[in-house]
Design an enzyme around this catalytic site. Sequence first.
Site: not given
Length: 363
Positions: A71, A74, A137, A177, A188, A190, A192
């Site tokens: 990933c 991470c 993660h 999303n 992971h 997250h 935007q």
Amino acid sequence: MNRTTRRLADGREILYFDADGSTAAHDAEDTRDLPPVSTRSQLRHDALLGEWVVVAAHRQTRTFLPPADQCPLCPSRPGRPSEVPDSDYQVVVFENRFPSLATGVDTDVPPTAPGAPFAELRPGFGRCEVVLFTSDHDQHFAGLGRDRARLVVDVWAERTAELSAIDGVEQVFCFENSGEEIGVTLSHPHGQIYAYPFVTPRVERVLASVRRHRETTGGDLFAEVVEAERTGPRVVAANDSWVAFVPAAARWPYEVQLFPTRRVPDLPALDDAQRDDLAAIYLDVLGRFAHRFDTPMPYIASWNQAPVREGREDWWLHLQLFSLRRAPGKLKYLAGSESGMGAFITDTNPEDVAEQLRAVVVP
């Protein structure tokens, strides 16, 4: 909140955000040999719809569903450098390596698309950032806890204010999303942030409705909607500063909107009490989404903020949280009517959905 600014190997900015009291130095260097970021985005105007489309063909090679041990979000570890050079972090923001919009985009574009004199072209100017909510993660936003969720709220507000100050940016959009069914390519936890050089179609349509309502009735459409929903049958959760409800004309099988009970145009305008209450109610509603079925619902969390310049006095900040899940093992696909004509046909009843979400017991 403490902020530390560094640069990645290809020159992109990375920002570390830590809760007050942290002494983390975040001084690890990015040891990767990265090529410069190449952004060839452009905006093309759809003359019939009156909307801008971002053409970003260079993004076809972006990272797609890597295994967990590879990933890129991470923390870095010996022999496995990632997008985050440090070995641990709280919240991190960095410029997207495969951005749809960028401040350094090529500005040498023709005035119109080839053979289409009505399709105006502009450079794909703007900025796209990635927001990492945690270094864990296997975590998800609903499990972050109130302190970390509040830190993320402060980061959203800080980034909104800074990106709004960029000359040429017209709207800042924070979103998450969650789930492969939504189209997530990195698992992971997250989100935007997009800084657009135009006002998005949804915001333009809402502002037009607000202005039309004022012209025809003299009323404040946002205020009237919030007041009606606060005491209506579709409330899912509420606290001193916020109300979360299923909209009466929900388009998605499971959809909740979160509104502050006092009007503010955007996230930076929230005071401390509103931010605390937002962290609490957002975790509450996300927990209900996570436990409505035997598996967590995939979702999109979409912050509707006021444009940078026009319509700010008319806008009321709100969050759209919605899922494509309509039943266990079943998704709502946007087929002919929705994708072709933009006319939504919903598979669930908004009042029933609100009742179901209220009944969810969050461990």
